[in-house]
Scaffold this motif. Structure first.
Motif, mmCIF file in Angstrom:
data_model
loop_
_atom_site.group_PDB
_atom_site.id
_atom_site.type_symbol
_atom_site.label_atom_id
_atom_site.label_comp_id
_atom_site.label_asym_id
_atom_site.label_seq_id
_atom_site.Cartn_x
_atom_site.Cartn_y
_atom_site.Cartn_z
ATOM 1 N N ALA A 14 -39.138 -7.489 52.012
ATOM 2 C CA ALA A 14 -40.700 -7.492 52.024
ATOM 3 C C ALA A 14 -40.521 -7.884 50.242
ATOM 4 O O ALA A 14 -40.147 -7.168 49.423
ATOM 5 C CB ALA A 14 -41.247 -6.375 52.013
ATOM 6 N N VAL A 15 -41.213 -8.884 49.798
ATOM 7 C CA VAL A 15 -41.565 -9.289 48.569
ATOM 8 C C VAL A 15 -43.044 -9.284 48.079
ATOM 9 O O VAL A 15 -43.596 -10.059 48.841
ATOM 10 C CB VAL A 15 -40.838 -10.850 48.350
ATOM 11 C CG1 VAL A 15 -40.963 -11.338 46.885
ATOM 12 C CG2 VAL A 15 -39.457 -10.776 48.816
ATOM 13 N N SER A 16 -43.514 -8.949 46.904
ATOM 14 C CA SER A 16 -44.974 -8.804 46.624
ATOM 15 C C SER A 16 -44.845 -9.591 45.146
ATOM 16 O O SER A 16 -44.295 -9.317 44.543
ATOM 17 C CB SER A 16 -45.410 -7.581 46.500
ATOM 18 O OG SER A 16 -45.337 -6.709 47.875
ATOM 19 N N ILE A 17 -45.909 -10.440 45.293
ATOM 20 C CA ILE A 17 -46.035 -11.300 44.136
ATOM 21 C C ILE A 17 -47.620 -11.069 43.974
ATOM 22 O O ILE A 17 -48.254 -11.983 44.728
ATOM 23 C CB ILE A 17 -45.714 -12.595 44.165
ATOM 24 C CG1 ILE A 17 -44.242 -12.822 44.457
ATOM 25 C CG2 ILE A 17 -45.942 -13.540 42.937
ATOM 26 C CD1 ILE A 17 -43.495 -14.404 44.875
ATOM 27 N N GLY A 18 -48.042 -10.323 42.881
ATOM 28 C CA GLY A 18 -49.384 -10.083 42.847
ATOM 29 C C GLY A 18 -49.849 -9.462 44.035
ATOM 30 O O GLY A 18 -49.366 -8.326 44.696
ATOM 31 N N VAL A 19 -50.959 -9.802 44.916
ATOM 32 C CA VAL A 19 -51.671 -9.161 45.917
ATOM 33 C C VAL A 19 -51.103 -9.951 47.265
ATOM 34 O O VAL A 19 -51.178 -9.671 48.315
ATOM 35 C CB VAL A 19 -53.033 -9.573 46.032
ATOM 36 C CG1 VAL A 19 -53.785 -8.700 44.975
ATOM 37 C CG2 VAL A 19 -53.517 -11.077 46.028
ATOM 38 N N VAL A 20 -50.016 -11.011 47.154
ATOM 39 C CA VAL A 20 -49.463 -11.860 48.078
ATOM 40 C C VAL A 20 -48.126 -10.997 48.519
ATOM 41 O O VAL A 20 -47.365 -10.806 47.650
ATOM 42 C CB VAL A 20 -49.172 -13.263 47.854
ATOM 43 C CG1 VAL A 20 -48.520 -13.873 49.008
ATOM 44 C CG2 VAL A 20 -50.575 -13.832 47.372
ATOM 45 N N ARG A 21 -48.031 -10.749 49.785
ATOM 46 C CA ARG A 21 -46.843 -10.242 50.275
ATOM 47 C C ARG A 21 -46.246 -10.925 51.306
ATOM 48 O O ARG A 21 -46.828 -11.287 52.420
ATOM 49 C CB ARG A 21 -47.101 -8.597 51.027
ATOM 50 C CG ARG A 21 -45.993 -7.902 51.389
ATOM 51 C CD ARG A 21 -46.547 -6.644 51.792
ATOM 52 N NE ARG A 21 -45.178 -5.772 52.481
ATOM 53 C CZ ARG A 21 -44.791 -4.917 51.608
ATOM 54 N NH1 ARG A 21 -45.129 -4.686 50.268
ATOM 55 N NH2 ARG A 21 -43.683 -4.168 52.033
ATOM 56 N N ARG A 22 -44.990 -11.047 51.164
ATOM 57 C CA ARG A 22 -44.258 -12.225 52.104
ATOM 58 C C ARG A 22 -42.836 -11.301 52.851
ATOM 59 O O ARG A 22 -42.346 -10.359 51.974
ATOM 60 C CB ARG A 22 -43.472 -13.185 51.491
ATOM 61 C CG ARG A 22 -44.715 -14.074 50.952
ATOM 62 C CD ARG A 22 -44.072 -15.223 50.119
ATOM 63 N NE ARG A 22 -44.782 -16.210 49.462
ATOM 64 C CZ ARG A 22 -44.829 -17.431 49.493
ATOM 65 N NH1 ARG A 22 -43.299 -18.112 49.432
ATOM 66 N NH2 ARG A 22 -45.678 -18.075 48.785
ATOM 67 N N THR A 23 -42.537 -11.478 53.889
ATOM 68 C CA THR A 23 -41.359 -10.854 54.629
ATOM 69 C C THR A 23 -40.443 -12.103 54.776
ATOM 70 O O THR A 23 -40.854 -13.033 55.473
ATOM 71 C CB THR A 23 -41.656 -10.247 55.919
ATOM 72 O OG1 THR A 23 -42.715 -9.032 55.389
ATOM 73 C CG2 THR A 23 -40.584 -9.631 56.491
ATOM 74 N N VAL A 24 -39.183 -11.776 54.281
ATOM 75 C CA VAL A 24 -38.177 -13.136 54.549
ATOM 76 C C VAL A 24 -37.029 -12.504 55.151
ATOM 77 O O VAL A 24 -36.553 -11.405 54.999
ATOM 78 C CB VAL A 24 -38.080 -13.754 53.116
ATOM 79 C CG1 VAL A 24 -39.157 -14.468 52.540
ATOM 80 C CG2 VAL A 24 -37.312 -12.822 52.143
ATOM 81 N N VAL A 25 -36.284 -13.299 55.724
ATOM 82 C CA VAL A 25 -35.081 -13.071 56.395
ATOM 83 C C VAL A 25 -33.849 -13.764 55.343
ATOM 84 O O VAL A 25 -34.154 -14.915 55.219
ATOM 85 C CB VAL A 25 -35.043 -13.343 57.863
ATOM 86 C CG1 VAL A 25 -33.478 -13.000 58.346
ATOM 87 C CG2 VAL A 25 -36.135 -12.835 58.651
ATOM 88 N N VAL A 26 -32.887 -12.988 55.055
ATOM 89 C CA VAL A 26 -32.083 -13.571 54.086
ATOM 90 C C VAL A 26 -30.890 -14.419 54.816
ATOM 91 O O VAL A 26 -30.415 -13.910 56.084
ATOM 92 C CB VAL A 26 -31.241 -12.376 53.336
ATOM 93 C CG1 VAL A 26 -30.113 -13.195 52.423
ATOM 94 C CG2 VAL A 26 -32.195 -11.639 52.507
ATOM 95 N N CYS A 27 -30.872 -15.730 54.574
ATOM 96 C CA CYS A 27 -30.002 -16.537 55.313
ATOM 97 C C CYS A 27 -28.573 -16.637 54.807
ATOM 98 O O CYS A 27 -27.692 -16.734 55.267
ATOM 99 C CB CYS A 27 -30.384 -17.800 55.296
ATOM 100 S SG CYS A 27 -32.087 -17.907 56.218
#
Length: 96
Positions: A14-27
């Motif tokens: 889970a990556v948060s940049i300001g109020v934006v939160r993203r969930t990514v899968v590491v490839c």
């Protein structure tokens, strides 16, 4: 995931940049720091994360801008009255 933990391919982060939160899968993981073009090939954002991010962006666009609820701008006369009132409060009562 703790910040100091090693990341491997297949991990969800889970990556948060300001109020934006993203969930990514590491490839994949790079051996050294490189350009952003290469970095974007090393992860994939989850479909749920993309949908949440787009929904949040739509909500922000539809929301009223900051200060919209303050009403009309005071007239020059009203501003002068406010300044005089603040000056009197700051200086306190005179005499007596």
């Amino acid at each position: 995931m703790k910040p100091a933990k090693e990341i491997r391919a297949g991990d969800r982060v889970a990556v948060s940049i300001g109020v934006v939160r993203r969930t990514v899968v590491v490839c994949g993981v790079a051996d050294k720091r490189g350009p952003a073009r290469v970095a974007t090939t090393l992860y994939e954002e989850t479909p749920e994360s993309i949908a949440d991010r787009e929904r949040h962006a739509r909500e922000r666009r539809l929301a009223a801008p900051l200060g919209a609820d303050l009403g009309a701008r005071p007239t020059k006369q009203a501003r002068r009255r406010l300044e005089a009132l603040r000056r009197r409060q700051r200086d306190g009562p005179r005499g007596g």
